[in-house]
Design an enzyme around this catalytic site. Structure first.
Site, PDB file in Angstrom:
ATOM      1  N   ASP A 136      48.582  43.631  50.359  1.00 22.55           N
ATOM      2  CA  ASP A 136      48.043  44.600  49.421  1.00 22.55           C
ATOM      3  C   ASP A 136      46.731  44.055  48.726  1.00 22.55           C
ATOM      4  OD1 ASP A 136      47.853  46.565  47.457  1.00 22.55           O
ATOM      5  OD2 ASP A 136      49.492  45.613  46.305  1.00 22.55           O
ATOM      6  N   ALA A 137      45.774  44.766  48.232  1.00 18.14           N
ATOM      7  CA  ALA A 137      44.673  44.043  47.562  1.00 18.14           C
ATOM      8  C   ALA A 137      45.078  43.734  46.130  1.00 18.14           C
ATOM      9  CB  ALA A 137      43.792  45.055  47.842  1.00 18.14           C
ATOM     10  N   TYR A 138      45.116  44.836  45.427  1.00 18.67           N
ATOM     11  CA  TYR A 138      45.096  44.672  43.785  1.00 18.67           C
ATOM     12  C   TYR A 138      46.614  43.684  43.473  1.00 18.67           C
ATOM     13  CZ  TYR A 138      41.084  47.807  44.195  1.00 18.67           C
ATOM     14  OH  TYR A 138      39.907  48.069  44.414  1.00 18.67           O
ATOM     15  N   ARG A 141      47.265  47.673  33.615  1.00 16.42           N
ATOM     16  CA  ARG A 141      47.591  47.473  34.998  1.00 16.42           C
ATOM     17  C   ARG A 141      49.194  48.305  34.969  1.00 16.42           C
ATOM     18  NH1 ARG A 141      47.455  47.239  40.021  1.00 16.42           N
ATOM     19  NH2 ARG A 141      49.083  45.910  41.284  1.00 16.42           N
TER      20      ARG A 141
END
Length: 238
Positions: free
Chosen positions: A14-16, A45
């Protein structure tokens, strides 16, 4: 006798929140925000994730840039922060989040051992490209994949079928370019003939099948009532 598991050849991250620190955009504006900074980071978030889940469940896709902006607006309004310039600074900072301190070295080590590495993220292709370039992680990655090409968000199953495609097409070093045994090959998404919205596998509830007309993806199009990107088609539209 238990069959041995196949060797691990690739890692998809995953990135974030995994490679990129989702609190770093707020940290970059902490002086201007003052005391509410920590609360804003958490609320932004949380609402961002909730909006992706709700839009997927409702079949009302909007890209990650829009979802992130909507979540920020909710968080700012909840905390009583009304500053258009600060809002734009936060959104601009989210395009170039800081990588977690251990991320570059971890990816570089895995890359050096011959593993294939990719990102699979809800982020838009443009945002991911910008973030990868700014963080310097690109040298260790073989692919950057976006849920935007499917038109739904994680944890929808269609998103997780997406990573199989690049590994079947190319591979670093000299190993076979064929996919590993048992790797499912996902169906290409259909594409709305007017607005370009993608529909993975079969049309969403309410979409009406049309006689196959070839789209850019060479798959049958569907008449799509989903208002993504202004698409409001009816069965009578030419």
């Amino acid at each position: 006798m238990t069959q041995a598991a196949p060797p691990i050849r690739a890692f998809v991250f995953d990135a974030y929140g995994t490679l990129f620190d989702v609190a770093s955009p707020v940290a970059a504006c902490a002086e201007a925000l003052g005391e509410p900074a920590a609360a804003l980071a958490r609320l932004w978030r949380d609402k961002q994730l909730q909006y992706t889940w709700l839009r997927t469940l409702q079949g009302r896709y909007a890209d990650f840039a829009q979802v992130t902006a909507d979540a920020l607006d909710f968080a700012l309004d909840t905390l009583g922060i009304h500053d258009a310039a600060l809002r734009q600074r936060l959104l601009d900072a989210y395009r170039t989040p800081s990588a977690y301190p251990d991320a570059p070295a971890t990816l570089a080590a895995l890359h050096g051992r011959g593993f294939r590495l990719a990102i699979l993220s809800n982020g838009t292709p443009e945002w991911l490209d910008t973030a990868v370039r700014a963080s310097g992680l690109g040298a260790s990655l073989d692919a950057v994949l976006s849920a935007d090409t499917v038109g739904v968000y994680k944890p929808h199953p269609e998103v997780y079928r997406r990573p199989n495609v690049p590994w079947a097409c190319r591979q670093r070093r000299s190993a076979s370019s064929r996919p590993m045994a048992g790797t499912p090959i996902p169906r290409a998404p259909t594409v709305c003939r007017w607005c370009g919205a993608t529909v993975a596998g079969r049309p969403p509830k309410g979409c009406l099948p049309r006689r196959p007309t070839k789209s850019a993806a060479s798959t049958p199009c569907w008449i799509c009532p989903n208002p993504r990107r202004g698409c409001r088609h009816s069965v009578n539209r030419p």
